[in-house]
Design a protein around this motif. Structure first.
Motif, PDB file in Angstrom:
ATOM      1  N   SER A   1       0.836  -1.199   0.000  1.00 57.16           N
ATOM      2  CA  SER A   1       0.000   0.000   0.000  1.00 57.16           C
ATOM      3  C   SER A   1       0.872   1.251   0.000  1.00 57.16           C
ATOM      4  O   SER A   1       1.933   1.276   0.612  1.00 57.16           O
ATOM      5  CB  SER A   1      -0.912   0.022   1.232  1.00 57.16           C
ATOM      6  N   ASP A   2       0.382   2.279  -0.665  1.00 53.66           N
ATOM      7  CA  ASP A   2       1.118   3.545  -0.726  1.00 53.66           C
ATOM      8  C   ASP A   2       0.858   4.324   0.560  1.00 53.66           C
ATOM      9  O   ASP A   2       0.181   5.345   0.577  1.00 53.66           O
ATOM     10  CB  ASP A   2       0.667   4.339  -1.954  1.00 53.66           C
ATOM     11  N   GLN A   3       1.403   3.816   1.639  1.00 54.22           N
ATOM     12  CA  GLN A   3       1.109   4.352   2.968  1.00 54.22           C
ATOM     13  C   GLN A   3       1.667   5.755   3.192  1.00 54.22           C
ATOM     14  O   GLN A   3       1.177   6.485   4.047  1.00 54.22           O
ATOM     15  CB  GLN A   3       1.659   3.393   4.028  1.00 54.22           C
TER      16      GLN A   3
ATOM     17  N   HIS B   1       1.683   8.191   1.011  1.00 53.37           N
ATOM     18  CA  HIS B   1       1.056   9.171   0.124  1.00 53.37           C
ATOM     19  C   HIS B   1       0.596  10.398   0.912  1.00 53.37           C
ATOM     20  O   HIS B   1      -0.031  10.287   1.966  1.00 53.37           O
ATOM     21  CB  HIS B   1      -0.144   8.545  -0.595  1.00 53.37           C
ATOM     22  N   GLY B   2       0.938  11.572   0.403  1.00 57.37           N
ATOM     23  CA  GLY B   2       0.499  12.814   1.030  1.00 57.37           C
ATOM     24  C   GLY B   2       1.392  13.311   2.155  1.00 57.37           C
ATOM     25  O   GLY B   2       1.142  14.394   2.691  1.00 57.37           O
TER      26      GLY B   2
ATOM     27  N   GLY C   1       5.808  12.067  -0.413  1.00 55.35           N
ATOM     28  CA  GLY C   1       5.214  10.748  -0.288  1.00 55.35           C
ATOM     29  C   GLY C   1       6.243   9.630  -0.263  1.00 55.35           C
ATOM     30  O   GLY C   1       5.905   8.477  -0.505  1.00 55.35           O
TER      31      GLY C   1
ATOM     32  N   GLN D   1       8.417   9.007  -2.419  1.00 58.37           N
ATOM     33  CA  GLN D   1       8.419   8.400  -3.745  1.00 58.37           C
ATOM     34  C   GLN D   1       9.776   7.825  -4.118  1.00 58.37           C
ATOM     35  O   GLN D   1       9.868   6.876  -4.904  1.00 58.37           O
ATOM     36  CB  GLN D   1       7.979   9.434  -4.778  1.00 58.37           C
TER      37      GLN D   1
ATOM     38  N   PRO E   1       6.486   0.566  -1.395  1.00 58.58           N
ATOM     39  CA  PRO E   1       5.732   1.790  -1.120  1.00 58.58           C
ATOM     40  C   PRO E   1       5.256   1.907   0.320  1.00 58.58           C
ATOM     41  O   PRO E   1       4.739   2.945   0.714  1.00 58.58           O
ATOM     42  CB  PRO E   1       4.538   1.683  -2.073  1.00 58.58           C
TER      43      PRO E   1
ATOM     44  N   ASP F   1      -6.005   5.097   7.698  1.00 60.30           N
ATOM     45  CA  ASP F   1      -5.755   6.076   6.638  1.00 60.30           C
ATOM     46  C   ASP F   1      -5.638   7.490   7.190  1.00 60.30           C
ATOM     47  O   ASP F   1      -4.978   8.348   6.595  1.00 60.30           O
ATOM     48  CB  ASP F   1      -6.881   6.026   5.607  1.00 60.30           C
TER      49      ASP F   1
ATOM     50  N   HIS G   1      -0.005   5.971   7.809  1.00 66.68           N
ATOM     51  CA  HIS G   1      -0.995   4.894   7.927  1.00 66.68           C
ATOM     52  C   HIS G   1      -0.738   3.886   9.042  1.00 66.68           C
ATOM     53  O   HIS G   1      -1.636   3.134   9.400  1.00 66.68           O
ATOM     54  CB  HIS G   1      -1.138   4.132   6.599  1.00 66.68           C
TER      55      HIS G   1
END
Length: 264
Positions: free
Chosen positions: A61-63, A65-66, A98, A100, A121, A207, A212
């Motif tokens: 999961s793109d934990q 992100h943000g 994020g 990345q 991720p 979330d 996360h």
């Protein structure tokens, strides 16, 4: 592998990667299709033809992100029981948006922690916790690191249930998803370390929490599987997210990132 179905190829690559390091449990094909990984894939391709939702939630999961660059995610790390240690704080300093570039810097009271994240991720604190746990299992039992890595991997690959739960962060209830596994419960070699046969791993993801990861815990039960009186626990809990950028003249001082903040 070149002509394999994309899902099977992806799963084989993921299985090979996690055998090499627990952190590489389910790397996406786009990030994992290197020559070295592909060469190792046949040895581990028998694990599964599909990546389970539990593996996806924990590793893929793109934990991050943000989460903005120069944000530090702090986690309390507490060990209780027979191997009690002083409380620690695990810090994840995000360097790229994020994460990345998977270049976040992870540290604890011992200094920088080098992790085999291989471009996953997920939040690197997941890898930190599991690598720490595996090292402890190796030291306490005299077993091999790869063996314990494999047991945890297989427990997640078995497709454990993902349960919707409510957890508390900063005193506030928030929605979360929970996975519980016991990697050694049916281990054919459990007689070599009977004390840890019932060891339980609990992962809680929310979330609403930056990164996360709300909580990860391991518990070694007391006699007859008594989790009400565990002989050993390790718990990593989200504490705060703080911007580390210096404040500009006339601007407010650095403050926690938007999102829950746990009380310590």
């Amino acid at each position: 592998m070149t002509g394999a179905h994309p899902m099977r190829r992806r799963a084989a690559l993921a299985a090979a990667a996690v055998t090499a390091a627990l952190a590489v449990a389910a790397a996406p094909a786009a990030r994992a299709a290197t020559a070295a990984t592909a060469a190792a894939a046949p040895a581990a391709a028998s694990v599964s033809d599909a990546i389970t939702p539990a593996e996806t939630l924990v590793f893929m999961s793109d934990q991050m992100h943000g989460v903005n660059p120069q944000t530090e995610l702090d986690y309390s790390f507490v060990t209780t029981g027979e191997e009690k240690r002083d409380p620690d704080t695990v810090r994840v300093l995000v360097m790229s948006p994020g994460n990345q570039k998977t270049d976040a810097q992870v540290s604890d009271k011992g200094g920088a922690a080098k992790l085999p994240n291989s471009g996953l991720p997920c939040n690197p604190v997941v890898i930190y916790f599991l690598e720490h746990d595996i090292a402890d299992m190796q030291q306490l039992t005299g077993g091999q690191k790869r063996y314990f890595q494999k047991r945890v991997r297989l427990a997640l690959a078995a497709g454990p249930q993902i349960t919707n739960v409510t957890t508390r962060v900063g005193g506030k209830p928030i929605a979360a998803r929970q996975i519980v596994v016991q990697p050694y419960l049916n281990d054919p070699n459990a007689e070599r370390f009977p004390r840890y046969t019932g060891k339980r791993y609990t992962f809680v993801f929310a979330d609403a929490v930056p990164g996360h990861v709300a909580m990860i815990r391991t518990e070694v039960p007391g006699e007859n599987g008594d989790f009400a009186h565990p002989v050993q626990t390790q718990t990593l809990t989200f504490a705060s997210a703080v911007h580390k950028l210096p404040a500009k003249p006339g601007s407010p001082a650095a403050k926690p990132q938007d999102g829950p903040r746990a009380s310590r």
